[in-house]
Enzyme design. Sequence first.
Site, PDB file in Angstrom:
ATOM      1  N   ARG A 160     -11.837   4.343   1.628  1.00 46.19           N
ATOM      2  CA  ARG A 160     -10.628   5.124   1.938  1.00 46.19           C
ATOM      3  C   ARG A 160     -10.608   6.439   1.176  1.00 46.19           C
ATOM      4  O   ARG A 160     -10.883   6.490  -0.030  1.00 46.19           O
ATOM      5  CB  ARG A 160      -9.392   4.299   1.550  1.00 46.19           C
ATOM      6  CG  ARG A 160      -8.081   4.992   1.805  1.00 46.19           C
ATOM      7  CD  ARG A 160      -6.941   4.089   1.379  1.00 46.19           C
ATOM      8  NE  ARG A 160      -7.036   3.770  -0.020  1.00 46.19           N
ATOM      9  CZ  ARG A 160      -6.368   4.380  -0.986  1.00 46.19           C
ATOM     10  NH1 ARG A 160      -5.515   5.338  -0.709  1.00 46.19           N
ATOM     11  NH2 ARG A 160      -6.519   4.026  -2.244  1.00 46.19           N
TER      12      ARG A 160
ATOM     13  N   LEU B 298      -0.457   5.817   1.786  1.00 44.47           N
ATOM     14  CA  LEU B 298       0.980   5.912   2.051  1.00 44.47           C
ATOM     15  C   LEU B 298       1.195   6.458   3.460  1.00 44.47           C
ATOM     16  O   LEU B 298       2.070   6.002   4.202  1.00 44.47           O
ATOM     17  CB  LEU B 298       1.668   6.797   0.998  1.00 44.47           C
ATOM     18  CG  LEU B 298       1.746   6.207  -0.424  1.00 44.47           C
ATOM     19  CD1 LEU B 298       2.249   7.252  -1.412  1.00 44.47           C
ATOM     20  CD2 LEU B 298       2.634   4.977  -0.475  1.00 44.47           C
TER      21      LEU B 298
ATOM     22  N   GLY C 225       7.001  -2.867   1.611  1.00 46.57           N
ATOM     23  CA  GLY C 225       6.389  -1.600   1.200  1.00 46.57           C
ATOM     24  C   GLY C 225       6.608  -0.563   2.293  1.00 46.57           C
ATOM     25  O   GLY C 225       7.442  -0.736   3.196  1.00 46.57           O
ATOM     26  N   VAL C 226       5.844   0.513   2.224  1.00 45.98           N
ATOM     27  CA  VAL C 226       6.070   1.627   3.137  1.00 45.98           C
ATOM     28  C   VAL C 226       5.893   1.223   4.601  1.00 45.98           C
ATOM     29  O   VAL C 226       6.708   1.601   5.469  1.00 45.98           O
ATOM     30  CB  VAL C 226       5.188   2.846   2.746  1.00 45.98           C
ATOM     31  CG1 VAL C 226       3.724   2.557   2.846  1.00 45.98           C
ATOM     32  CG2 VAL C 226       5.510   4.067   3.565  1.00 45.98           C
TER      33      VAL C 226
ATOM     34  N   GLU D  35      -7.585  15.589  -4.665  1.00 47.35           N
ATOM     35  CA  GLU D  35      -8.213  14.421  -5.282  1.00 47.35           C
ATOM     36  C   GLU D  35      -9.632  14.302  -4.749  1.00 47.35           C
ATOM     37  O   GLU D  35     -10.048  15.112  -3.912  1.00 47.35           O
ATOM     38  CB  GLU D  35      -7.388  13.154  -4.975  1.00 47.35           C
ATOM     39  CG  GLU D  35      -6.054  13.143  -5.702  1.00 47.35           C
ATOM     40  CD  GLU D  35      -5.211  11.910  -5.439  1.00 47.35           C
ATOM     41  OE1 GLU D  35      -5.683  10.990  -4.749  1.00 47.35           O
ATOM     42  OE2 GLU D  35      -4.066  11.884  -5.914  1.00 47.35           O
TER      43      GLU D  35
ATOM     44  N   GLN E 205       0.636   6.332  -7.411  1.00 52.45           N
ATOM     45  CA  GLN E 205       0.933   7.468  -8.302  1.00 52.45           C
ATOM     46  C   GLN E 205       0.559   8.793  -7.670  1.00 52.45           C
ATOM     47  O   GLN E 205       1.351   9.719  -7.592  1.00 52.45           O
ATOM     48  CB  GLN E 205       0.139   7.330  -9.606  1.00 52.45           C
ATOM     49  CG  GLN E 205       0.542   6.180 -10.464  1.00 52.45           C
ATOM     50  CD  GLN E 205      -0.383   6.056 -11.677  1.00 52.45           C
ATOM     51  OE1 GLN E 205      -1.335   6.809 -11.841  1.00 52.45           O
ATOM     52  NE2 GLN E 205      -0.097   5.096 -12.532  1.00 52.45           N
TER      53      GLN E 205
ATOM     54  N   HIS F  34      -8.692  -1.987  -6.291  1.00 48.24           N
ATOM     55  CA  HIS F  34      -7.557  -1.098  -6.032  1.00 48.24           C
ATOM     56  C   HIS F  34      -7.036  -1.193  -4.603  1.00 48.24           C
ATOM     57  O   HIS F  34      -5.825  -1.264  -4.386  1.00 48.24           O
ATOM     58  CB  HIS F  34      -8.012   0.330  -6.328  1.00 48.24           C
ATOM     59  CG  HIS F  34      -6.950   1.370  -6.199  1.00 48.24           C
ATOM     60  ND1 HIS F  34      -5.793   1.344  -6.955  1.00 48.24           N
ATOM     61  CD2 HIS F  34      -6.851   2.468  -5.397  1.00 48.24           C
ATOM     62  CE1 HIS F  34      -5.037   2.403  -6.631  1.00 48.24           C
ATOM     63  NE2 HIS F  34      -5.649   3.076  -5.685  1.00 48.24           N
TER      64      HIS F  34
ATOM     65  N   ARG G  31     -14.852   8.141  -4.441  1.00 48.09           N
ATOM     66  CA  ARG G  31     -14.445   7.117  -5.405  1.00 48.09           C
ATOM     67  C   ARG G  31     -15.532   6.097  -5.730  1.00 48.09           C
ATOM     68  O   ARG G  31     -15.682   5.692  -6.877  1.00 48.09           O
ATOM     69  CB  ARG G  31     -13.258   6.356  -4.818  1.00 48.09           C
ATOM     70  CG  ARG G  31     -12.023   6.648  -5.564  1.00 48.09           C
ATOM     71  CD  ARG G  31     -10.872   5.924  -5.027  1.00 48.09           C
ATOM     72  NE  ARG G  31      -9.745   6.804  -5.309  1.00 48.09           N
ATOM     73  CZ  ARG G  31      -8.517   6.558  -4.994  1.00 48.09           C
ATOM     74  NH1 ARG G  31      -8.215   5.462  -4.358  1.00 48.09           N
ATOM     75  NH2 ARG G  31      -7.573   7.403  -5.304  1.00 48.09           N
TER      76      ARG G  31
ATOM     77  N   HIS H 191     -11.012   1.407  -7.936  1.00 52.64           N
ATOM     78  CA  HIS H 191     -10.581   2.708  -8.467  1.00 52.64           C
ATOM     79  C   HIS H 191     -11.373   2.967  -9.732  1.00 52.64           C
ATOM     80  O   HIS H 191     -11.488   2.089 -10.584  1.00 52.64           O
ATOM     81  CB  HIS H 191      -9.079   2.691  -8.762  1.00 52.64           C
ATOM     82  CG  HIS H 191      -8.506   4.064  -8.922  1.00 52.64           C
ATOM     83  ND1 HIS H 191      -8.794   4.856 -10.011  1.00 52.64           N
ATOM     84  CD2 HIS H 191      -7.689   4.794  -8.136  1.00 52.64           C
ATOM     85  CE1 HIS H 191      -8.156   6.020  -9.874  1.00 52.64           C
ATOM     86  NE2 HIS H 191      -7.486   6.001  -8.742  1.00 52.64           N
TER      87      HIS H 191
END
Length: 526
Positions: A380, A386, A12-13, A118, A45, A345, A286, A240
């Site tokens: 978070r 990311l 991954g990243v 967000e 996303q 999530h 969240r 999430h």
Amino acid sequence: MMVVDFLVVGGGVAGLRAAAGLAESGRVLVVTKEGLSESNTAYAQGGIAVAMGGDEDVALHLADTIVAGDALVHAQAAAVLVERGPKRVEELLAWGTQFDRYAADDPARAGALMKTREGAHTVPRILHAHGDGTGWEIAASLLRHVRGLEQVELMEWTTTVELIVDSDSDSDAGRVVGATLLDAAGGLREVRARAVLLASGGAGQVYSDTTNPAVATGDGIAMAYRAGAELMDMEFYQFHPTAFAMEGAPRFLMSEALRGEGAWLVNAQGERFMGRYHPGLELAPRDVVARAIAREAIDGPVYLDMREAGQKMDLKARFPGISKFLEGYGLELARDLIPVRPAAHYLMGGIRTDVNGRTSIPGLFAAGEAACTGVHGANRLASNSLLEGLVFGALAAEAMKGEVRGSRIEVQGKTEARGDEGGDVEGFIADLRGLMWRDAGLLRDAAGLRRAQDALAELQERMPQALTRRAQEARNLHAVAQVIVQAALGREESRGAHFRMDFPGKAKLALHSVVERGRLRFVERV
Ligand code: SIN
């Protein structure tokens, strides 16, 4: 036996950015369980939160990150994240990442990077690509860059089974000197390295309802734990609020960016209910939104309503991935109510590291979701992950370059090949995921957590013994689940993503949980 300078587990990243840095100093092997396109990164996303507007902007990003983390954010780690983030994003741009930009028919902003907002962000600062395909774009451009580096070898479809620890090293904790790998044909091999980076992502598959792909089975976290590393804050699993909720359909992520662009949440009576829970409405933190949906869902389904917002923008262009997914179920964002409910999530906890990715075992590093620097605290901030992978992947690479090879070649703890799968591995995993969702999910209490603990102890009796990828995943999920439950039971308060119905208030002092070899303790971060 294969010998490299650096072993990176995960594509991954965090893993790919680390590999890019490590390639300057030696031979790097990147191992992934599936094809390189399959990681949590690729499924992201919403986008990447980054403050590109100078000092004030950076300070605001830091403040939002700290507030979201509910008094448990490690301030140094968060400062590193937001201050180094812009440079890492500029580097991505130089490597060809195509973030969405304003078009020429908007002369005031033409060519500028588009930014969205967000939950719990005070300003729009989230860059996105292909609408809702940010993860794919970042993963693809990193991969292109890394594929061009001669020093990096990419080994796909290979499961990392165990870390190899030299217990005769100078350190009491031993020294990680490599890992045992299992290839798709069932062949075992050892890889020796100066340093090993676990960038193997999270563990959403520990819950029956998750937005994570099937690969997210907590492999790196479980391996590090078995090797004796400290795990931190494992009870903090972010749920999430809005995963797709149709019987028989996957819990596909309905990005928070939908609410950022104006989607409402409505209950079975058609009431826009978030005003009863938080002044931030749909863009409240969240954990607040997730619990509000869970409460409303007792009386019937909860929906995302994008119909009014859809009159102001082309939703198919802004959210092509989500629109395509919904089409498969006969739904359209601009026309229909979309059924949603919370799903596991993101794991804020993980392998305890400093900001340079160092774990409690020499030779072993971790970055990204597998690691816990404390940057997210108890919750978070949306779209910070990311950036986390980029910043801390790069820093871990710098620190790993200073490691020298362990001197001993013969070490204890070698893994032996063990027969056929046998037993009901899928049944074992399904039972584990179900019990975790029921008793260690969004709303917790001592009785449920004790039930989960007992059920996990019973499951231990049915633990798959074979050495196959799936049996290994079952063992990893079990190890991760046990630590989540132990830490959740020990944390007798509600903070961030961890909500105890029997302890709804917060303790005066915000402490981190640490679990090491089965022992739980609470510490102030030093
Ligand atoms: C989302 O698009 O809602 C997910 C982004 C994130 O979890 O950071």
